[in-house]
Design a protein around this motif. Sequence first.
Motif, PDB file in Angstrom:
ATOM      1  N   ASN A   5       0.866  -1.178   0.000  1.00 61.43           N
ATOM      2  CA  ASN A   5       0.000   0.000   0.000  1.00 61.43           C
ATOM      3  C   ASN A   5       0.906   1.232   0.000  1.00 61.43           C
ATOM      4  OD1 ASN A   5      -2.533  -1.513   0.409  1.00 61.43           O
ATOM      5  ND2 ASN A   5      -1.657  -1.972   2.403  1.00 61.43           N
ATOM      6  N   PRO A   6       1.581   1.514  -1.117  1.00 62.83           N
ATOM      7  CA  PRO A   6       2.615   2.551  -1.118  1.00 62.83           C
ATOM      8  C   PRO A   6       2.064   3.978  -1.165  1.00 62.83           C
ATOM      9  CG  PRO A   6       2.421   1.596  -3.286  1.00 62.83           C
ATOM     10  CD  PRO A   6       1.501   0.823  -2.401  1.00 62.83           C
ATOM     11  N   TYR A   7       2.844   4.873  -0.564  1.00 59.78           N
ATOM     12  CA  TYR A   7       2.640   6.312  -0.685  1.00 59.78           C
ATOM     13  C   TYR A   7       3.999   6.970  -0.575  1.00 59.78           C
ATOM     14  CZ  TYR A   7       2.955   6.678   4.432  1.00 59.78           C
ATOM     15  OH  TYR A   7       3.380   6.618   5.731  1.00 59.78           O
ATOM     16  N   VAL A   8       4.095   8.245  -0.965  1.00 57.75           N
ATOM     17  CA  VAL A   8       5.379   8.932  -1.011  1.00 57.75           C
ATOM     18  C   VAL A   8       5.307  10.231  -0.223  1.00 57.75           C
ATOM     19  CG1 VAL A   8       7.131   9.965  -2.521  1.00 57.75           C
ATOM     20  CG2 VAL A   8       5.841   7.966  -3.300  1.00 57.75           C
ATOM     21  N   LYS A   9       6.323  10.484   0.597  1.00 55.76           N
ATOM     22  CA  LYS A   9       6.506  11.776   1.263  1.00 55.76           C
ATOM     23  C   LYS A   9       7.584  12.526   0.490  1.00 55.76           C
ATOM     24  CE  LYS A   9       5.122  10.528   5.929  1.00 55.76           C
ATOM     25  NZ  LYS A   9       5.504  10.549   7.348  1.00 55.76           N
ATOM     26  N   ILE A  10       7.345  13.813   0.230  1.00 54.22           N
ATOM     27  CA  ILE A  10       8.228  14.608  -0.619  1.00 54.22           C
ATOM     28  C   ILE A  10       8.751  15.798   0.175  1.00 54.22           C
ATOM     29  CG2 ILE A  10       8.384  15.899  -2.782  1.00 54.22           C
ATOM     30  CD1 ILE A  10       5.728  14.241  -3.489  1.00 54.22           C
ATOM     31  N   TYR A  11      10.069  15.978   0.158  1.00 50.48           N
ATOM     32  CA  TYR A  11      10.709  17.072   0.878  1.00 50.48           C
ATOM     33  C   TYR A  11      11.678  17.799  -0.039  1.00 50.48           C
ATOM     34  CZ  TYR A  11       9.234  14.424   5.012  1.00 50.48           C
ATOM     35  OH  TYR A  11       8.507  13.747   5.948  1.00 50.48           O
ATOM     36  N   LEU A  12      11.728  19.116   0.065  1.00 42.82           N
ATOM     37  CA  LEU A  12      12.751  19.906  -0.597  1.00 42.82           C
ATOM     38  C   LEU A  12      13.722  20.343   0.490  1.00 42.82           C
ATOM     39  CD1 LEU A  12      13.680  21.177  -3.274  1.00 42.82           C
ATOM     40  CD2 LEU A  12      12.367  23.209  -2.651  1.00 42.82           C
ATOM     41  N   ARG A  13      15.010  19.994   0.339  1.00 45.90           N
ATOM     42  CA  ARG A  13      16.012  20.307   1.357  1.00 45.90           C
ATOM     43  C   ARG A  13      17.070  21.223   0.785  1.00 45.90           C
ATOM     44  NH1 ARG A  13      14.830  16.990   6.123  1.00 45.90           N
ATOM     45  NH2 ARG A  13      13.029  15.938   5.351  1.00 45.90           N
ATOM     46  N   HIS A  55      13.735  15.232  -2.185  1.00 46.13           N
ATOM     47  CA  HIS A  55      13.806  13.893  -1.594  1.00 46.13           C
ATOM     48  C   HIS A  55      12.440  13.223  -1.686  1.00 46.13           C
ATOM     49  CE1 HIS A  55      17.721  14.433   0.547  1.00 46.13           C
ATOM     50  NE2 HIS A  55      17.372  15.693   0.371  1.00 46.13           N
ATOM     51  N   PHE A  56      12.428  11.975  -2.108  1.00 50.94           N
ATOM     52  CA  PHE A  56      11.215  11.162  -2.162  1.00 50.94           C
ATOM     53  C   PHE A  56      11.433   9.953  -1.253  1.00 50.94           C
ATOM     54  CE2 PHE A  56      11.553  13.361  -6.153  1.00 50.94           C
ATOM     55  CZ  PHE A  56      10.268  13.791  -6.409  1.00 50.94           C
ATOM     56  N   TYR A  57      10.554   9.767  -0.283  1.00 52.27           N
ATOM     57  CA  TYR A  57      10.615   8.605   0.604  1.00 52.27           C
ATOM     58  C   TYR A  57       9.355   7.788   0.377  1.00 52.27           C
ATOM     59  CZ  TYR A  57      14.362  11.127   2.902  1.00 52.27           C
ATOM     60  OH  TYR A  57      15.540  11.795   3.153  1.00 52.27           O
ATOM     61  N   ILE A  58       9.514   6.530  -0.033  1.00 50.78           N
ATOM     62  CA  ILE A  58       8.385   5.662  -0.340  1.00 50.78           C
ATOM     63  C   ILE A  58       8.110   4.787   0.877  1.00 50.78           C
ATOM     64  CG2 ILE A  58       7.477   3.893  -1.888  1.00 50.78           C
ATOM     65  CD1 ILE A  58      10.441   5.835  -3.038  1.00 50.78           C
ATOM     66  N   TYR A  59       6.849   4.797   1.301  1.00 47.95           N
ATOM     67  CA  TYR A  59       6.428   4.030   2.470  1.00 47.95           C
ATOM     68  C   TYR A  59       5.363   3.019   2.087  1.00 47.95           C
ATOM     69  CZ  TYR A  59       8.738   7.396   5.526  1.00 47.95           C
ATOM     70  OH  TYR A  59       9.665   8.179   6.153  1.00 47.95           O
ATOM     71  N   GLY A  71      11.767   2.568   0.235  1.00 46.32           N
ATOM     72  CA  GLY A  71      12.644   3.081  -0.806  1.00 46.32           C
ATOM     73  C   GLY A  71      12.783   4.587  -0.731  1.00 46.32           C
ATOM     74  N   GLU A  72      13.770   5.122  -1.443  1.00 43.90           N
ATOM     75  CA  GLU A  72      13.960   6.560  -1.488  1.00 43.90           C
ATOM     76  C   GLU A  72      14.700   6.940  -2.751  1.00 43.90           C
ATOM     77  OE1 GLU A  72      17.483   8.183   1.001  1.00 43.90           O
ATOM     78  OE2 GLU A  72      16.577   6.580   2.194  1.00 43.90           O
ATOM     79  N   ALA A  73      14.544   8.215  -3.134  1.00 51.09           N
ATOM     80  CA  ALA A  73      15.244   8.764  -4.285  1.00 51.09           C
ATOM     81  C   ALA A  73      15.505  10.235  -4.023  1.00 51.09           C
ATOM     82  CB  ALA A  73      14.435   8.593  -5.556  1.00 51.09           C
ATOM     83  N   GLN A  74      16.569  10.763  -4.637  1.00 55.69           N
ATOM     84  CA  GLN A  74      16.919  12.177  -4.487  1.00 55.69           C
ATOM     85  C   GLN A  74      17.243  12.752  -5.857  1.00 55.69           C
ATOM     86  OE1 GLN A  74      20.174  12.637  -1.786  1.00 55.69           O
ATOM     87  NE2 GLN A  74      19.232  11.383  -0.217  1.00 55.69           N
TER      88      GLN A  74
END
Length: 75
Positions: A5-13, A55-59, A71-74
């Motif tokens: 049941n994936p979702y993504v949190k998105i952050y600009l750092r 930054h993308f963090y997949i939960y 998972g994560e991606a930058q």
Amino acid sequence: EELTNPYVKIYLRPPIDQKLRQTSVQPQTINPIWDEYFKFAVTNGNVFKTNRTLHFYIYNYAHSSRPECIGEAQF
């Protein structure tokens, strides 16, 4: 093949505000597709003059336990 049941949190750092940007949960899939838009208060000229990373963090959302980062991606 385990469905998630994936979702993504998105952050600009470095951060420009404290607003949480998060996609919707895609139920029971291993191939999620999101068609969602997120805005950050940064001008086009300013984003190239500063050292910012997206930054993308997949939960995996689980009803009975804490969400697990899968998972994560930058960029």
